[in-house]
Structure formats: C-alpha cells, structure tokens
Design a protein around this motif. Structure first.
Motif, mmCIF file in Angstrom:
data_model
loop_
_atom_site.group_PDB
_atom_site.id
_atom_site.type_symbol
_atom_site.label_atom_id
_atom_site.label_comp_id
_atom_site.label_asym_id
_atom_site.label_seq_id
_atom_site.Cartn_x
_atom_site.Cartn_y
_atom_site.Cartn_z
ATOM 1 N N MET A 79 23.374 64.598 19.493
ATOM 2 C CA MET A 79 22.462 63.589 19.000
ATOM 3 C C MET A 79 22.848 62.225 19.584
ATOM 4 S SD MET A 79 21.581 62.939 15.079
ATOM 5 C CE MET A 79 20.783 61.477 14.556
ATOM 6 N N GLU A 80 21.869 61.521 20.131
ATOM 7 C CA GLU A 80 22.127 60.233 20.774
ATOM 8 C C GLU A 80 22.259 59.126 19.734
ATOM 9 O OE1 GLU A 80 19.843 57.256 23.806
ATOM 10 O OE2 GLU A 80 19.539 59.406 24.035
ATOM 11 N N LYS A 81 23.239 58.267 19.962
ATOM 12 C CA LYS A 81 23.467 57.144 19.062
ATOM 13 C C LYS A 81 22.297 56.160 19.154
ATOM 14 C CE LYS A 81 26.577 53.302 18.381
ATOM 15 N NZ LYS A 81 27.696 52.561 18.924
ATOM 16 N N ILE A 82 21.844 55.658 18.021
ATOM 17 C CA ILE A 82 20.756 54.703 17.996
ATOM 18 C C ILE A 82 21.269 53.365 18.511
ATOM 19 C CG2 ILE A 82 19.131 53.466 16.533
ATOM 20 C CD1 ILE A 82 19.112 55.895 14.691
ATOM 21 N N LYS A 83 20.598 52.820 19.525
ATOM 22 C CA LYS A 83 21.006 51.567 20.138
ATOM 23 C C LYS A 83 20.254 50.404 19.503
ATOM 24 C CE LYS A 83 23.574 52.792 23.762
ATOM 25 N NZ LYS A 83 24.771 52.210 24.238
ATOM 26 N N THR A 84 20.946 49.308 19.325
ATOM 27 C CA THR A 84 20.328 48.063 18.900
ATOM 28 C C THR A 84 20.602 47.014 19.965
ATOM 29 O OG1 THR A 84 22.285 47.332 17.710
ATOM 30 C CG2 THR A 84 20.668 48.608 16.453
ATOM 31 N N ILE A 85 19.900 45.915 19.889
ATOM 32 C CA ILE A 85 20.097 44.867 20.885
ATOM 33 C C ILE A 85 21.520 44.341 20.837
ATOM 34 C CG2 ILE A 85 19.414 42.509 21.496
ATOM 35 C CD1 ILE A 85 16.555 43.319 21.016
ATOM 36 N N SER A 94 24.255 45.987 19.979
ATOM 37 C CA SER A 94 25.181 46.962 20.564
ATOM 38 C C SER A 94 25.023 47.017 22.086
ATOM 39 C CB SER A 94 24.975 48.345 19.952
ATOM 40 O OG SER A 94 23.729 48.891 20.317
ATOM 41 N N ILE A 95 23.811 46.821 22.579
ATOM 42 C CA ILE A 95 23.586 46.780 24.021
ATOM 43 C C ILE A 95 24.282 45.559 24.613
ATOM 44 C CG2 ILE A 95 21.818 46.432 25.799
ATOM 45 C CD1 ILE A 95 19.950 48.134 23.989
ATOM 46 N N LYS A 96 24.171 44.415 23.938
ATOM 47 C CA LYS A 96 24.814 43.186 24.417
ATOM 48 C C LYS A 96 26.331 43.353 24.472
ATOM 49 C CE LYS A 96 25.415 38.327 23.488
ATOM 50 N NZ LYS A 96 25.309 37.250 22.554
ATOM 51 N N LYS A 97 26.928 43.933 23.434
ATOM 52 C CA LYS A 97 28.373 44.140 23.402
ATOM 53 C C LYS A 97 28.813 45.085 24.523
ATOM 54 C CE LYS A 97 28.858 43.285 18.497
ATOM 55 N NZ LYS A 97 29.079 43.882 17.178
ATOM 56 N N VAL A 111 19.411 38.444 39.584
ATOM 57 C CA VAL A 111 18.280 38.831 38.745
ATOM 58 C C VAL A 111 18.723 38.732 37.295
ATOM 59 C CG1 VAL A 111 17.125 40.321 40.420
ATOM 60 C CG2 VAL A 111 18.897 41.274 38.986
ATOM 61 N N THR A 112 17.788 38.407 36.434
ATOM 62 C CA THR A 112 18.080 38.314 35.009
ATOM 63 C C THR A 112 17.169 39.263 34.248
ATOM 64 O OG1 THR A 112 16.522 36.491 34.696
ATOM 65 C CG2 THR A 112 18.799 35.908 35.170
ATOM 66 N N TYR A 113 17.731 39.858 33.220
ATOM 67 C CA TYR A 113 16.967 40.746 32.349
ATOM 68 C C TYR A 113 17.368 40.466 30.912
ATOM 69 C CZ TYR A 113 15.794 43.357 36.540
ATOM 70 O OH TYR A 113 15.328 43.711 37.768
ATOM 71 N N SER A 114 16.492 40.808 30.003
ATOM 72 C CA SER A 114 16.809 40.652 28.586
ATOM 73 C C SER A 114 17.348 41.978 28.049
ATOM 74 C CB SER A 114 15.570 40.226 27.800
ATOM 75 O OG SER A 114 14.614 41.262 27.787
#
Length: 80
Positions: free
Chosen positions: A1-7, A9-12, A60-63
């Motif tokens: 089962m894949e861990k649910i990602k939040t913004i 957790s993605i930033k960290k 390049v920049t991304y959010s």
C-alpha cells in the motif's frame, strides 16, 4: 500500500535531496513528456528550483502541488 503524500511531506523529501542529482519528468502538454537531468538547487515555501544539467544557466521551478498531482515526477538515483 502506497503512503499518502501531502504537500508538506513532499517538501520535506525534496529538502533532503538539495544539491543532489535528479531526473526530472515533466508534462509538456499535448502528450509531450520532457525528460531532463539536473540538480536540486534550492527550496522555497511554495516552489523548488532545479538547475538543468545540459545548460548551466537554465533553471526551472515547480510547485509542490505539481509533484502531488504527478504533473512533475522526480527520480532520485539510488545509492548502492
């Protein structure tokens, strides 16, 4: 089962890889996928910056929401 990602957790996760090489896959529109190699240069509250390998002056920049919605995919090389 894949861990649910939040913004947050993605930033960290991206912050832990500052200065490391990464392969970037971005949706270029109209069924075009852009693939580039680069280095994560810096991280800000809403965006992150990647300096592309093939051109030393181009960044390049991304959010973080681009990563969350899978518009942008980052592949970190595995260390053996």
């Amino acid at each position: 089962m894949e861990k649910i990602k939040t913004i947050s957790s993605i930033k960290k996760d991206i912050e832990r890889h500052i200065g490391e090489k990464v392969t970037l896959r971005a949706n270029g529109g109209r069924k075009k996928i852009l693939v580039n190699d680069g280095v994560i240069e810096s991280v800000y509250p809403s965006i992150f910056v990647i300096r592309l390998k093939n051109d030393t002056q181009r960044t390049v920049t991304y959010s973080y929401s681009d990563v969350l919605t899978k518009t942008v995919q980052l592949v970190f090389p595995t260390s053996i």
